[in-house]
Design a protein around this motif. Structure first.
Motif, PDB file in Angstrom:
ATOM      1  N   SER A 102      -5.904  -5.041   1.107  1.00 30.25           N
ATOM      2  CA  SER A 102      -5.265  -5.588   0.495  1.00 30.25           C
ATOM      3  C   SER A 102      -4.256  -6.870   1.070  1.00 30.25           C
ATOM      4  O   SER A 102      -4.296  -8.295   0.101  1.00 30.25           O
ATOM      5  CB  SER A 102      -3.609  -4.762   0.742  1.00 30.25           C
ATOM      6  N   ALA A 103      -4.687  -7.032   2.608  1.00 27.67           N
ATOM      7  CA  ALA A 103      -4.580  -7.989   2.786  1.00 27.67           C
ATOM      8  C   ALA A 103      -5.450  -9.339   2.664  1.00 27.67           C
ATOM      9  O   ALA A 103      -4.972 -10.819   2.314  1.00 27.67           O
ATOM     10  CB  ALA A 103      -3.993  -8.140   4.194  1.00 27.67           C
ATOM     11  N   VAL A 104      -6.640  -9.063   2.618  1.00 30.18           N
ATOM     12  CA  VAL A 104      -7.314  -9.753   2.476  1.00 30.18           C
ATOM     13  C   VAL A 104      -7.068 -10.428   0.818  1.00 30.18           C
ATOM     14  O   VAL A 104      -7.315 -12.008   0.745  1.00 30.18           O
ATOM     15  CB  VAL A 104      -9.305  -9.951   2.351  1.00 30.18           C
ATOM     16  N   ILE A 105      -7.376  -9.850   0.225  1.00 28.12           N
ATOM     17  CA  ILE A 105      -7.569  -9.788  -2.021  1.00 28.12           C
ATOM     18  C   ILE A 105      -6.014 -10.604  -1.482  1.00 28.12           C
ATOM     19  O   ILE A 105      -5.940 -11.738  -2.247  1.00 28.12           O
ATOM     20  CB  ILE A 105      -6.786  -8.491  -2.133  1.00 28.12           C
ATOM     21  N   VAL A 147       0.494  -1.192   0.231  1.00 25.79           N
ATOM     22  CA  VAL A 147       0.133   0.176   0.024  1.00 25.79           C
ATOM     23  C   VAL A 147       0.726   1.266   0.141  1.00 25.79           C
ATOM     24  O   VAL A 147       0.629   1.887  -0.649  1.00 25.79           O
ATOM     25  CB  VAL A 147      -1.380   0.323   1.384  1.00 25.79           C
ATOM     26  N   PHE A 148       1.960   1.455   0.725  1.00 25.12           N
ATOM     27  CA  PHE A 148       2.800   2.986   0.761  1.00 25.12           C
ATOM     28  C   PHE A 148       3.686   2.945  -0.195  1.00 25.12           C
ATOM     29  O   PHE A 148       3.911   3.649  -0.875  1.00 25.12           O
ATOM     30  CB  PHE A 148       3.814   2.501   2.686  1.00 25.12           C
ATOM     31  N   LEU A 149       4.282   1.590  -0.700  1.00 27.83           N
ATOM     32  CA  LEU A 149       4.386   1.681  -2.365  1.00 27.83           C
ATOM     33  C   LEU A 149       3.726   2.116  -3.736  1.00 27.83           C
ATOM     34  O   LEU A 149       4.741   2.552  -4.508  1.00 27.83           O
ATOM     35  CB  LEU A 149       4.922   0.438  -2.646  1.00 27.83           C
ATOM     36  N   VAL A 150       2.618   1.850  -3.475  1.00 24.04           N
ATOM     37  CA  VAL A 150       1.525   2.328  -4.426  1.00 24.04           C
ATOM     38  C   VAL A 150       1.350   3.494  -4.128  1.00 24.04           C
ATOM     39  O   VAL A 150       1.478   4.611  -5.136  1.00 24.04           O
ATOM     40  CB  VAL A 150       0.010   1.837  -4.708  1.00 24.04           C
ATOM     41  N   LEU A 151       0.853   4.591  -2.937  1.00 24.13           N
ATOM     42  CA  LEU A 151       0.663   5.341  -2.545  1.00 24.13           C
ATOM     43  C   LEU A 151       2.234   6.567  -2.795  1.00 24.13           C
ATOM     44  O   LEU A 151       2.123   7.754  -2.824  1.00 24.13           O
ATOM     45  CB  LEU A 151       0.195   4.896  -0.783  1.00 24.13           C
ATOM     46  N   SER A 192     -11.195   0.615  -1.123  1.00 18.77           N
ATOM     47  CA  SER A 192     -10.909   1.944  -0.345  1.00 18.77           C
ATOM     48  C   SER A 192     -10.303   3.038   0.014  1.00 18.77           C
ATOM     49  O   SER A 192      -9.621   2.873  -1.047  1.00 18.77           O
ATOM     50  CB  SER A 192     -10.672   0.914   1.492  1.00 18.77           C
ATOM     51  N   GLU A 193     -10.939   4.227   0.090  1.00 16.45           N
ATOM     52  CA  GLU A 193      -9.759   5.698  -0.094  1.00 16.45           C
ATOM     53  C   GLU A 193      -9.212   5.632   0.903  1.00 16.45           C
ATOM     54  O   GLU A 193      -8.098   6.884   1.188  1.00 16.45           O
ATOM     55  CB  GLU A 193     -11.246   6.730  -0.254  1.00 16.45           C
ATOM     56  N   SER A 194      -9.292   4.546   2.372  1.00 15.30           N
ATOM     57  CA  SER A 194      -8.430   5.090   3.407  1.00 15.30           C
ATOM     58  C   SER A 194      -7.448   4.173   3.438  1.00 15.30           C
ATOM     59  O   SER A 194      -7.100   2.866   2.503  1.00 15.30           O
ATOM     60  CB  SER A 194      -9.014   5.090   4.505  1.00 15.30           C
ATOM     61  N   VAL A 195      -5.876   4.502   4.193  1.00 16.02           N
ATOM     62  CA  VAL A 195      -4.693   4.027   4.357  1.00 16.02           C
ATOM     63  C   VAL A 195      -5.197   2.522   5.185  1.00 16.02           C
ATOM     64  O   VAL A 195      -5.339   1.843   4.145  1.00 16.02           O
ATOM     65  CB  VAL A 195      -3.540   4.529   5.008  1.00 16.02           C
ATOM     66  N   PRO A 196      -5.459   2.268   6.235  1.00 17.57           N
ATOM     67  CA  PRO A 196      -5.851   1.732   6.704  1.00 17.57           C
ATOM     68  C   PRO A 196      -6.984   0.621   6.503  1.00 17.57           C
ATOM     69  O   PRO A 196      -6.926  -0.422   6.367  1.00 17.57           O
ATOM     70  CB  PRO A 196      -6.883   2.018   7.869  1.00 17.57           C
ATOM     71  N   GLY A 197      -8.221   0.981   5.295  1.00 17.28           N
ATOM     72  CA  GLY A 197      -8.748   0.029   4.328  1.00 17.28           C
ATOM     73  C   GLY A 197      -8.492   0.013   3.439  1.00 17.28           C
ATOM     74  O   GLY A 197      -8.950  -1.071   3.475  1.00 17.28           O
TER      75      GLY A 197
END
Length: 290
Positions: free
Chosen positions: A232-235, A36-40, A222-227
């Motif tokens: 991402s983990a679920v996927i 997620v942080f790599l993408v953001l 999801s639009e939020s970072v925690p979401g």
């Protein structure tokens, strides 16, 4: 009975399937915030670069000790950190931009790693290094992946606010001086650790897929970072489960099956995700016209 044979049976009957699933679950949970942080931070391709950067170190470990988990892990971590530091230093002290510097290291690392493995090993050994063998995970490998996941989650909890601030306000992280630089280096170290952990399961060519693809898909849900981290983990876990089952029943290579499952979820997310997908944009346009 059909459901048992199709989904539950392989994991209940075979220990190698349970270990493969456990390893993929740990990788998915650990790799979710990293991806997620790599993408953001628009560093997705850097994940691929770093995945190949660990190859020479792992190959040297293989050259010295064969398929020794300890030797290949230490070599991979050392090579990944060396490339991260070297590329960053070159970008800061020369006119060459960081992306070009990483690309140069990527190409050299891939060629050097393949050459080193080829010196001692066979084509089968090279395929194992490049594509992994998740069905052959043993207990030490599971412990390594689980340990890396624990270290990753604890470390990210410490620097989470700094990473979020850099994603949305890069100037802030520069203003805090040393703390920002330390957070950036620690994040790169965590990227290397996760790639090395995943390398033992999925190989250098596939491991980054289980980190980046679920994270890229999560942005559509999801639009939020925690979401996005949770999605991402679920996927990642779902893609691993589907990939393992497809590989088992279809007698297909496991690592590519997992990555293709994640790719299918990504395509579905682009088409029908809640935020920014083709379907959501079409609904919004229809609503505005109405």
């Amino acid at each position: 009975m059909a459901l048992y044979d199709l989904i539950l049976g392989p994991f209940l009957e075979f220990g190698f399937m349970r270990r493969a699933l456990m390893g993929c679950i740990a990788l998915s949970i650990s790799g979710a915030p990293i991806g997620v942080f790599l993408v953001l931070r628009r560093m997705s391709l850097m994940g691929d670069v770093m995945a190949h950067a660990i190859l020479p170190g792992a190959a040297i470990g293989f050259l010295l000790s064969g398929f020794s988990l300890f030797a290949m892990t230490v070599g991979g971590v050392a090579a990944g950190l060396l490339v991260a530091l070297g590329a960053g230093a070159i970008a800061r002290t020369t006119p060459l931009r960081e992306d070009a510097s990483f690309a140069a290291f990527y190409l050299v690392s891939l060629g050097l790693g393949v050459m080193i493995v080829s010196i001692k090993g066979s084509n089968i050994d090279l395929l194992h290094v490049l594509f992994g063998n998740v069905l052959a995970l043993d207990d030490p490998s599971i412990y390594l992946i689980g340990g890396i996941a624990t270290v990753t989650l604890l470390s990210l909890a410490l620097i989470y606010r700094l990473l979020v601030a850099e994603c949305f306000d890069p100037g802030f992280l520069k203003s805090v001086g040393g703390a920002g630089g330390l957070a950036h280096f620690l994040f790169l170290a965590l990227v290397v650790l996760n790639l090395v952990g995943g390398f033992n399961a999925l190989g250098t060519l596939m491991v980054v897929g289980l980190i980046v693809l679920p994270a890229a898909s999560a942005r559509f849900w999801s639009e939020s970072v925690p979401g996005q981290i949770v999605a991402s983990a679920v996927i990642g876990i779902g893609s691993s489960l589907v990939g393992l089952l497809v590989s088992y029943h279809g007698e297909l290579p496991t690592s590519p099956a997992i990555i293709l499952a994640a790719g299918a979820v990504h395509a579905l997310s682009i088409l029908a995700g809640r935020h920014g997908s083709f379907a959501s944009q079409a609904l919004r346009a229809r609503h505005l016209r109405g």
